[in-house]
Design a protein around this motif. Structure first.
Motif, PDB file in Angstrom:
ATOM      1  N   GLY A 177      26.492  23.719  17.220  1.00  0.00           N
ATOM      2  CA  GLY A 177      26.618  24.768  18.227  1.00  0.00           C
ATOM      3  C   GLY A 177      28.027  25.298  18.408  1.00  0.00           C
ATOM      4  N   ALA A 178      29.035  24.406  18.429  1.00  0.00           N
ATOM      5  CA  ALA A 178      30.401  24.825  18.720  1.00  0.00           C
ATOM      6  C   ALA A 178      31.164  25.244  17.466  1.00  0.00           C
ATOM      7  CB  ALA A 178      31.164  23.697  19.422  1.00  0.00           C
ATOM      8  N   VAL A 179      30.821  24.674  16.328  1.00  0.00           N
ATOM      9  CA  VAL A 179      31.571  24.940  15.099  1.00  0.00           C
ATOM     10  C   VAL A 179      30.789  25.826  14.138  1.00  0.00           C
ATOM     11  CG1 VAL A 179      32.779  23.852  13.157  1.00  0.00           C
ATOM     12  CG2 VAL A 179      32.778  22.750  15.390  1.00  0.00           C
ATOM     13  N   GLY A 180      29.455  25.775  14.207  1.00  0.00           N
ATOM     14  CA  GLY A 180      28.644  26.630  13.357  1.00  0.00           C
ATOM     15  C   GLY A 180      28.249  26.018  12.031  1.00  0.00           C
ATOM     16  N   LEU A 181      28.285  24.681  11.927  1.00  0.00           N
ATOM     17  CA  LEU A 181      27.863  24.033  10.688  1.00  0.00           C
ATOM     18  C   LEU A 181      26.345  23.981  10.590  1.00  0.00           C
ATOM     19  CD1 LEU A 181      30.274  20.957  10.416  1.00  0.00           C
ATOM     20  CD2 LEU A 181      30.587  23.257   9.526  1.00  0.00           C
ATOM     21  N   SER A 182      25.858  23.860   9.365  1.00  0.00           N
ATOM     22  CA  SER A 182      24.437  23.599   9.182  1.00  0.00           C
ATOM     23  C   SER A 182      24.149  22.167   9.608  1.00  0.00           C
ATOM     24  CB  SER A 182      24.050  23.775   7.714  1.00  0.00           C
ATOM     25  OG  SER A 182      24.652  22.758   6.924  1.00  0.00           O
ATOM     26  N   MET A 183      22.880  21.823   9.808  1.00  0.00           N
ATOM     27  CA  MET A 183      22.524  20.484  10.252  1.00  0.00           C
ATOM     28  C   MET A 183      22.977  19.433   9.244  1.00  0.00           C
ATOM     29  SD  MET A 183      21.260  18.620  12.607  1.00  0.00           S
ATOM     30  CE  MET A 183      20.428  19.817  13.659  1.00  0.00           C
ATOM     31  N   GLU A 184      22.773  19.690   7.960  1.00  0.00           N
ATOM     32  CA  GLU A 184      23.141  18.713   6.938  1.00  0.00           C
ATOM     33  C   GLU A 184      24.642  18.455   6.942  1.00  0.00           C
ATOM     34  OE1 GLU A 184      22.332  17.955   2.177  1.00  0.00           O
ATOM     35  OE2 GLU A 184      22.509  20.007   2.926  1.00  0.00           O
ATOM     36  N   ALA A 185      25.431  19.525   7.039  1.00  0.00           N
ATOM     37  CA  ALA A 185      26.878  19.384   7.061  1.00  0.00           C
ATOM     38  C   ALA A 185      27.349  18.722   8.356  1.00  0.00           C
ATOM     39  CB  ALA A 185      27.554  20.738   6.891  1.00  0.00           C
ATOM     40  N   ALA A 186      26.669  19.010   9.468  1.00  0.00           N
ATOM     41  CA  ALA A 186      27.047  18.408  10.751  1.00  0.00           C
ATOM     42  C   ALA A 186      26.855  16.898  10.733  1.00  0.00           C
ATOM     43  CB  ALA A 186      26.235  19.037  11.882  1.00  0.00           C
ATOM     44  N   VAL A 187      25.756  16.440  10.130  1.00  0.00           N
ATOM     45  CA  VAL A 187      25.507  15.001  10.028  1.00  0.00           C
ATOM     46  C   VAL A 187      26.620  14.330   9.235  1.00  0.00           C
ATOM     47  CG1 VAL A 187      23.991  13.243   9.039  1.00  0.00           C
ATOM     48  CG2 VAL A 187      23.009  15.151  10.326  1.00  0.00           C
ATOM     49  N   GLY A 188      26.964  14.898   8.078  1.00  0.00           N
ATOM     50  CA  GLY A 188      28.019  14.313   7.266  1.00  0.00           C
ATOM     51  C   GLY A 188      29.373  14.375   7.947  1.00  0.00           C
ATOM     52  N   THR A 189      29.690  15.493   8.577  1.00  0.00           N
ATOM     53  CA  THR A 189      30.992  15.689   9.207  1.00  0.00           C
ATOM     54  C   THR A 189      31.168  14.796  10.426  1.00  0.00           C
ATOM     55  OG1 THR A 189      30.981  17.978   8.420  1.00  0.00           O
ATOM     56  CG2 THR A 189      32.526  17.450  10.184  1.00  0.00           C
ATOM     57  N   SER A 190      30.084  14.437  11.092  1.00  0.00           N
ATOM     58  CA  SER A 190      30.191  13.586  12.278  1.00  0.00           C
ATOM     59  C   SER A 190      30.668  12.172  11.931  1.00  0.00           C
ATOM     60  CB  SER A 190      28.836  13.508  12.989  1.00  0.00           C
ATOM     61  OG  SER A 190      27.907  12.731  12.255  1.00  0.00           O
ATOM     62  N   LEU A 191      30.438  11.734  10.708  1.00  0.00           N
ATOM     63  CA  LEU A 191      30.733  10.340  10.348  1.00  0.00           C
ATOM     64  C   LEU A 191      32.222  10.000  10.409  1.00  0.00           C
ATOM     65  CD1 LEU A 191      28.156  10.059   7.446  1.00  0.00           C
ATOM     66  CD2 LEU A 191      28.028   8.899   9.661  1.00  0.00           C
TER      67      LEU A 191
END
Length: 264
Positions: A177-191
């Motif tokens: 929501g805040a950065v605009g990543l896709s769900m797949e990229a958000a999961v990886g980036t959160s790690l």
């Protein structure tokens, strides 16, 4: 032997959740450590940070190979949460146990309610971001809101430090929501964000980790790391919506038990 089996079983479930949903393992680890394995709330949150850190690092390797981590975005989020994670990590050991339990129950309930809401369409973060592991870090997506992203990163860090949860269930929606990543990229980036926040909190908790029962923590962590790989395969076979709703219902049960425990 009973304790070992319980630690292995609970760790496997936590790993399955992490692998299947990309987050939420820590929020199950804490109640499992308290109610199944007999740790105090303060010890359980410290132990959960160690478990979350180990499983996140393991998952980072796989997501780096898959190219789903946006490193510049991850570092920006982690930087915003570093100080809050350190401060709340230092404060956690000084708070009443009942307050920690009540706060955890509230967070679990809110996370469950959020997961039961209909999902929003995910934005695309195609190659134009230039932020994949094979390329030099580039700007965040054009739709990003820096103020909201910084606030989300700080809130995530504070939550990780205080309650010992990785916060993937909050980080992923924030990155979408805040950065605009896709769900797949958000999961990886959160790690990487989760790993940095957990590390900062563990440092400021000082000697808290020294008094942990490693006969419980070691098998729990090992089972969680291995379970995360099975969780990825499970996610490929089952609907993500089904997995999310099942986890949300489980979280509501956890919140009810812990809320009652804090009040009684």
């Amino acid at each position: 032997m009973t304790t070992l089996l319980l630690a292995l079983a609970a760790g496997a479930v936590v790993g399955l959740v992490l692998g299947g949903l990309g987050g939420g393992g820590g929020i199950l680890a804490v109640p499992a450590l308290i109610y199944l394995l007999g740790l105090s709330p303060a010890a359980a949150t410290t132990a959960a940070l160690l478990i979350v850190l180990a499983t996140s690092i393991s998952a980072i390797v796989a997501h780096t190979r898959a190219g789903t981590i946006r490193w510049r975005t991850a570092l920006a989020f982690a930087a915003a949460g570093l100080l809050p994670a350190a401060l709340t990590g230092a404060a956690a050991a000084r708070l009443p146990q009942s307050l920690l339990t009540a706060a955890f129950a509230l967070v679990a309930a809110l996370a469950a309610v959020r997961m039961l809401r209909p999902p929003r369409p995910a934005a695309s973060d195609g190659p134009a971001t230039g932020d994949g592991p094979a390329a030099s870090p580039g700007p965040v997506p054009a739709g990003a809101r820096p103020g909201r992203a910084a606030a989300s990163g700080a809130g995530l860090g504070a939550l990780t430090g205080l309650l010992g949860v990785g916060g993937g269930f909050l980080a992923v929606p924030a990155l979408v929501g805040a950065v605009g990543l896709s769900m797949e990229a958000a999961v990886g980036t959160s790690l990487p964000v989760i790993a940095v926040n957990a590390s900062a909190s563990l440092v400021t908790r000082g000697g808290g980790a020294a008094g942990l029962d490693w006969a419980v923590i070691a098998p729990f962590t090992a089972a969680a790391v291995l379970g995360a790989w099975d969780g990825k395969r499970l996610a490929a076979r089952l609907s993500g919506a089904v997995l999310q709703r099942t986890f949300a219902v489980l979280l509501l049960g956890v919140a009810a038990v812990m809320g009652a425990d804090a009040l009684l």
